[in-house]
Design a protein around this motif. Structure first.
Motif, short mmCIF file in Angstrom:
data_model
loop_
_atom_site.label_atom_id
_atom_site.label_comp_id
_atom_site.label_asym_id
_atom_site.label_seq_id
_atom_site.Cartn_x
_atom_site.Cartn_y
_atom_site.Cartn_z
N GLY A 92 40.93 30.04 65.71
CA GLY A 92 41.54 29.49 66.91
C GLY A 92 42.01 30.62 67.82
N ASN A 93 43.29 30.60 68.17
CA ASN A 93 43.83 31.65 69.04
C ASN A 93 44.51 32.75 68.24
OD1 ASN A 93 46.06 30.23 68.17
ND2 ASN A 93 47.13 30.36 70.11
N ALA A 94 44.16 32.83 66.96
CA ALA A 94 44.79 33.82 66.08
C ALA A 94 43.75 34.71 65.42
CB ALA A 94 45.60 33.11 64.99
N ILE A 114 43.92 45.31 66.68
CA ILE A 114 44.94 44.62 67.47
C ILE A 114 44.67 44.79 68.96
CG2 ILE A 114 47.42 44.53 68.05
CD1 ILE A 114 46.77 43.36 65.31
N SER A 115 44.31 46.00 69.37
CA SER A 115 44.01 46.25 70.78
C SER A 115 42.87 45.35 71.26
CB SER A 115 43.63 47.71 71.00
OG SER A 115 44.72 48.55 70.68
N ASP A 116 41.83 45.26 70.44
CA ASP A 116 40.69 44.40 70.78
C ASP A 116 41.13 42.94 70.87
OD1 ASP A 116 39.13 46.64 70.76
OD2 ASP A 116 38.15 46.21 68.85
N ALA A 117 41.95 42.52 69.91
CA ALA A 117 42.44 41.14 69.88
C ALA A 117 43.23 40.84 71.16
CB ALA A 117 43.29 40.90 68.64
N ASN A 148 41.12 40.30 74.04
CA ASN A 148 40.45 38.99 73.95
C ASN A 148 41.44 37.83 74.03
OD1 ASN A 148 37.81 40.01 73.72
ND2 ASN A 148 38.16 40.45 71.56
N LYS A 149 42.66 38.13 74.50
CA LYS A 149 43.70 37.11 74.74
C LYS A 149 44.21 36.44 73.47
CE LYS A 149 43.18 37.37 79.34
NZ LYS A 149 42.91 38.80 79.45
N VAL A 150 44.07 37.12 72.33
CA VAL A 150 44.63 36.58 71.08
C VAL A 150 46.15 36.82 71.12
CG1 VAL A 150 44.72 36.90 68.58
CG2 VAL A 150 42.53 37.00 69.77
N LYS A 151 46.92 35.80 70.78
CA LYS A 151 48.38 35.91 70.84
C LYS A 151 49.04 35.95 69.47
CE LYS A 151 48.91 35.80 75.32
NZ LYS A 151 48.99 37.12 75.92
N MET A 206 51.34 47.97 65.76
CA MET A 206 50.58 46.73 65.92
C MET A 206 51.47 45.63 66.50
SD MET A 206 48.52 47.23 62.37
CE MET A 206 47.84 45.64 62.12
N LEU A 207 52.69 45.54 65.97
CA LEU A 207 53.64 44.53 66.45
C LEU A 207 53.97 44.77 67.93
CD1 LEU A 207 55.61 42.18 65.73
CD2 LEU A 207 57.32 43.93 65.28
N THR A 208 54.22 46.02 68.28
CA THR A 208 54.57 46.37 69.66
C THR A 208 53.44 45.99 70.62
OG1 THR A 208 55.91 48.19 68.84
CG2 THR A 208 55.34 48.25 71.17
N LYS A 209 52.20 46.31 70.24
CA LYS A 209 51.05 45.97 71.08
C LYS A 209 50.96 44.46 71.30
CE LYS A 209 47.72 49.71 70.54
NZ LYS A 209 47.62 49.99 71.98
N MET A 210 51.14 43.70 70.22
CA MET A 210 51.06 42.24 70.34
C MET A 210 52.20 41.69 71.19
SD MET A 210 48.51 40.66 69.28
CE MET A 210 48.17 39.20 68.40
N ARG A 211 53.43 42.15 70.93
CA ARG A 211 54.58 41.63 71.67
C ARG A 211 54.51 42.00 73.15
NH1 ARG A 211 59.76 42.06 67.52
NH2 ARG A 211 59.11 40.30 66.22
N ASN A 212 53.97 43.18 73.46
CA ASN A 212 53.85 43.60 74.86
C ASN A 212 52.91 42.69 75.64
OD1 ASN A 212 55.65 45.67 74.58
ND2 ASN A 212 54.11 47.27 74.41
N SER A 213 52.02 42.00 74.93
CA SER A 213 51.09 41.09 75.61
C SER A 213 51.52 39.64 75.40
CB SER A 213 49.67 41.31 75.09
OG SER A 213 49.57 40.82 73.77
N GLY A 214 52.75 39.44 74.97
CA GLY A 214 53.27 38.08 74.78
C GLY A 214 52.87 37.45 73.46
N GLY A 215 52.41 38.27 72.52
CA GLY A 215 51.97 37.75 71.22
C GLY A 215 52.97 38.03 70.12
N GLU A 216 52.56 37.75 68.89
CA GLU A 216 53.43 37.96 67.73
C GLU A 216 52.58 38.31 66.51
OE1 GLU A 216 56.35 38.93 66.00
OE2 GLU A 216 57.13 37.79 67.70
N VAL A 217 53.15 39.14 65.64
CA VAL A 217 52.51 39.51 64.38
C VAL A 217 53.35 38.94 63.23
CG1 VAL A 217 51.87 41.43 62.86
CG2 VAL A 217 51.52 41.64 65.33
N TYR A 218 52.67 38.33 62.28
CA TYR A 218 53.32 37.79 61.08
C TYR A 218 52.74 38.49 59.86
CZ TYR A 218 54.46 34.13 64.43
OH TYR A 218 54.91 33.45 65.53
N LEU A 219 53.56 38.63 58.83
CA LEU A 219 53.09 39.22 57.57
C LEU A 219 53.04 38.11 56.52
CD1 LEU A 219 55.26 42.48 57.52
CD2 LEU A 219 52.99 42.15 58.50
N SER A 220 52.02 38.18 55.65
CA SER A 220 51.96 37.18 54.57
C SER A 220 51.64 37.85 53.24
CB SER A 220 50.91 36.12 54.89
OG SER A 220 49.61 36.61 54.66
N SER A 221 52.07 37.19 52.20
CA SER A 221 51.72 37.52 50.81
C SER A 221 52.06 38.94 50.35
CB SER A 221 50.22 37.29 50.57
OG SER A 221 49.77 36.12 51.18
#
Length: 115
Positions: free
Chosen positions: A11-13, A35-38, A41-44, A67-82
């Motif tokens: 989807g958008n992730a 992350i930069s590529d994402a 490509n408007k991935v949030k 990675m988190l900074t890049k995502m947040r600067n474009s209005g996105g968010e990074v989550y960690l799992s497992s």
């Protein structure tokens, strides 16, 4: 253990699964590139699956923050799992658990974030 990773779009992730030791210098620039590529490509949303990560060094932490900074600067968010127990302790010691939302499993992250 050498760092490898794979990523795919849902989807958008983007789901980024990392295997090995995250010590920054080896795979760090490539991970940041993903992350930069994402972002271009408007991935949030990025979910980083740490299930196969055994160790994270201080420069590996730097990579996660970049990675988190890049995502947040474009209005996105990074989550960690497992995260493993070892990685979980590291996230707590470094207070990264206050910066990142951490999920026990990839499924839990997907069900909450991609809903």
């Amino acid at each position: 253990m050498k760092l490898t990773y794979n990523s795919h779009r849902e989807g958008n992730a983007i789901i980024l699964a990392i295997q090995g030791d995250l010590i920054g210098d080896q795979g760090g620039p490539q991970l940041v590139e993903v992350i930069s590529d994402a972002v271009q490509n408007k991935v949030k949303i990025c979910i980083i699956d740490l299930a196969e990560v055994r160790y994270i060094s201080s420069s590996g932490i730097g990579v996660l923050i970049t990675m988190l900074t890049k995502m947040r600067n474009s209005g996105g968010e990074v989550y960690l799992s497992s995260p493993s127990e070892h990685v979980k302790k590291l996230l707590i010691i470094t207070k990264l658990n206050n910066i990142f939302k951490v999920f026990e499993s990839l499924d839990a992250a997907k069900s909450e974030v991609l809903a």
